[in-house]
Scaffold this motif. Sequence first.
Motif, PDB file in Angstrom:
ATOM      1  N   ARG A 152       0.833  -1.205   0.000  1.00 22.95           N
ATOM      2  CA  ARG A 152       0.000   0.000   0.000  1.00 22.95           C
ATOM      3  C   ARG A 152       0.869   1.257   0.000  1.00 22.95           C
ATOM      4  O   ARG A 152       0.598   2.218  -0.724  1.00 22.95           O
ATOM      5  CB  ARG A 152      -0.921  -0.014   1.225  1.00 22.95           C
TER       6      ARG A 152
ATOM      7  N   GLU B  76      -7.316   1.577  -2.733  1.00 23.40           N
ATOM      8  CA  GLU B  76      -8.147   0.532  -2.129  1.00 23.40           C
ATOM      9  C   GLU B  76      -8.948  -0.211  -3.195  1.00 23.40           C
ATOM     10  O   GLU B  76      -9.066  -1.434  -3.139  1.00 23.40           O
ATOM     11  CB  GLU B  76      -9.091   1.122  -1.062  1.00 23.40           C
TER      12      GLU B  76
ATOM     13  N   LEU C 265      -6.579  -2.513  -5.020  1.00 18.46           N
ATOM     14  CA  LEU C 265      -6.181  -3.649  -4.176  1.00 18.46           C
ATOM     15  C   LEU C 265      -7.293  -4.694  -4.133  1.00 18.46           C
ATOM     16  O   LEU C 265      -7.037  -5.894  -4.186  1.00 18.46           O
ATOM     17  CB  LEU C 265      -5.821  -3.167  -2.768  1.00 18.46           C
ATOM     18  N   GLU C 266      -8.512  -4.204  -4.055  1.00 20.28           N
ATOM     19  CA  GLU C 266      -9.663  -5.121  -4.085  1.00 20.28           C
ATOM     20  C   GLU C 266      -9.755  -5.813  -5.441  1.00 20.28           C
ATOM     21  O   GLU C 266      -9.914  -7.031  -5.527  1.00 20.28           O
ATOM     22  CB  GLU C 266     -10.978  -4.349  -3.846  1.00 20.28           C
TER      23      GLU C 266
ATOM     24  N   ALA D 278      -5.926  -6.838  -1.236  1.00 19.81           N
ATOM     25  CA  ALA D 278      -6.250  -5.996  -0.077  1.00 19.81           C
ATOM     26  C   ALA D 278      -5.763  -6.600   1.234  1.00 19.81           C
ATOM     27  O   ALA D 278      -5.232  -5.890   2.100  1.00 19.81           O
ATOM     28  CB  ALA D 278      -7.747  -5.750  -0.034  1.00 19.81           C
TER      29      ALA D 278
END
Lengths: 274, 334
Positions: B112, B134, B137-138, B143
């Motif tokens: 991240r 985010e 990442l999902e 994530a």
Amino acid sequence: MRPVSLIFEKPLAFLWRDIIEDTSYKLSFFMQFVSIFVSTSMFYFFSRLLGDAGISYLKPYGGNYFSFVLIGIAFYSYLSVSIQSLSETIREGQMLGTLEALLVTQTEIPTIIISSSLYSFIWASFKVAVYLLLGGYVFGVNLGNANLIGATIVLMLTIISFGSLGIISASFVMVLKRGDPVNWIFSSVSGLIGGLYYPVSVLPDWLQKLSYLLPVTYALEGMRMAVLKGYSVSELLPNILALTLFSIIMLPLSILVFKYAVRKAKRDGTLTQY
Amino acid sequence: MSYVIETVNLSKKYPVLKGYRDILFHPFRKKETPALNNVTIQINEGDIFGLLGPNGAGKTTLIKILCTLVLPSAGSAYVKGYDVTRDEKSIRKLIGYVISEERSFYWRLSGRQNLKFFAKLNNILNREADQRIERLLEFLDLAADAGRMFKDYSTGMRQKLAIARGLLTDPAILFMDEPTNGLDPVSAHNLKLLVKEKLVGEKKKTVIFATHNLRDAEELCNHIAIIQNGEVRIEGTLEDIRSKFNESKRYVMKLRNVEGEVLVKIHNKALVKSMMSVSNGSSGFTEIEFEIGHNNGSLQGFVKEIVDMGGELFSVYEIEPTLEDLFSEIVKAK
């Protein structure tokens, strides 16, 4: 239009990256403090050994070798960061493989390089503060007369003029990868004749003349006079003018050299090679 | 018609590092090695364009020129109409470059944190950067591991993070240089699915996919350029390439109850590439693979000839050459 906050956010992003990386090597981070204390103590005992020997050479700076060398080594951190951090940034990026990823972002190369050296400057400032605190409180150096405005002007001009040399040094690294002559000249010659460990006046006449061609001589002398003797800005004028002249010549020249180096590296396809 | 990417006679020569002998005796003699030679390609919006070639063919050089990291020696290249030699800033706003080199990340920063750093460098402001990171990442199923240091990531996770970084700016054009390298078959399959269905299918991006893996190119790309020794040997859709290069057609004929002398006669026919006996329960089959070009007869003629010899015809069908077949023929032809 690009938001104004991004002008600060990019350098801050580099600073944040470097702090996380540096502090993740916990022992190394701690050892850097220890080494400041060790080197300061070493020069303190060395100055006790010297006693009053050479006092005539040290008289213009207050007559004490420890004070003389303390300001020299503390301030030298700035000089070496100015000249080395830019080229180190490029070299490190080439070696680690991160340079390519940085160069394909929407950030210009000068911003990448200058922002990458921000942490080194802050760390150098911190080291200077520790040196001066140790010198003042532990080893009894009198810093009460210091002219902070004069010292700041000398410091800023030194960073600009040495930063220009640093940009030229970075240009060499970008093209040659290793064997940068600017860094080599600075590290070897300035230590020898720039007045880092001893006053320039101990050198033979011809070497003294040579030393006044180097900005390091004016930078160290100006800083010592401002901090140890409390010289006013007008008294520091010869040093300030010499550093200004050097900055005026070197800054545009260094930018031209750097632009040429980037173009050449892109033409040769060696921008990210090491 | 305007193309998303267009190169015209693009060439690149790299200087060769001189030895001490050359420096001493021929200090001014230029030594260069060609990496690209007169490459002319056009890429349309929404294409998954495969740059296919063996290692050292010039694929990465072409991508680096298009990403403004290397300057061409001759010719021109445009990304959405912007010239790679003059409009670097504009081009960098349009592209994402998935660098498969795992060293291009900061190993002691988390996944991240790495993305956050590169987001700032791409002029994405704090809140927007956080939201995009985010989402990515999902999207890439990272994530749960985003807080771990990059050094602790597996090869597949590193590759996914490289894709996430390439997508940070939501670029219209995505360059991917050997993205399946080092991935296990399952991860490689998932990656190709992601490119085809999500990036191109849903998000309508143009993807330039450099690979030496023929199966990747065949499964994924709707347009392919085969590069060898810096030259585009053939370019087009897979069907175009098949028809352009492979002028002859291959067939498999299945015969029942063929024996002894007849088999030898068939085997001696020039068109026949291979013969194989196949038994299927009580019946015995012989499969004959043969190739018919423009000048060596027709399918009907050959079938009649075989039947006249005494073979009982069971089936005949055409087989399409795989990209691997074409690739090896193209490389051999050079």
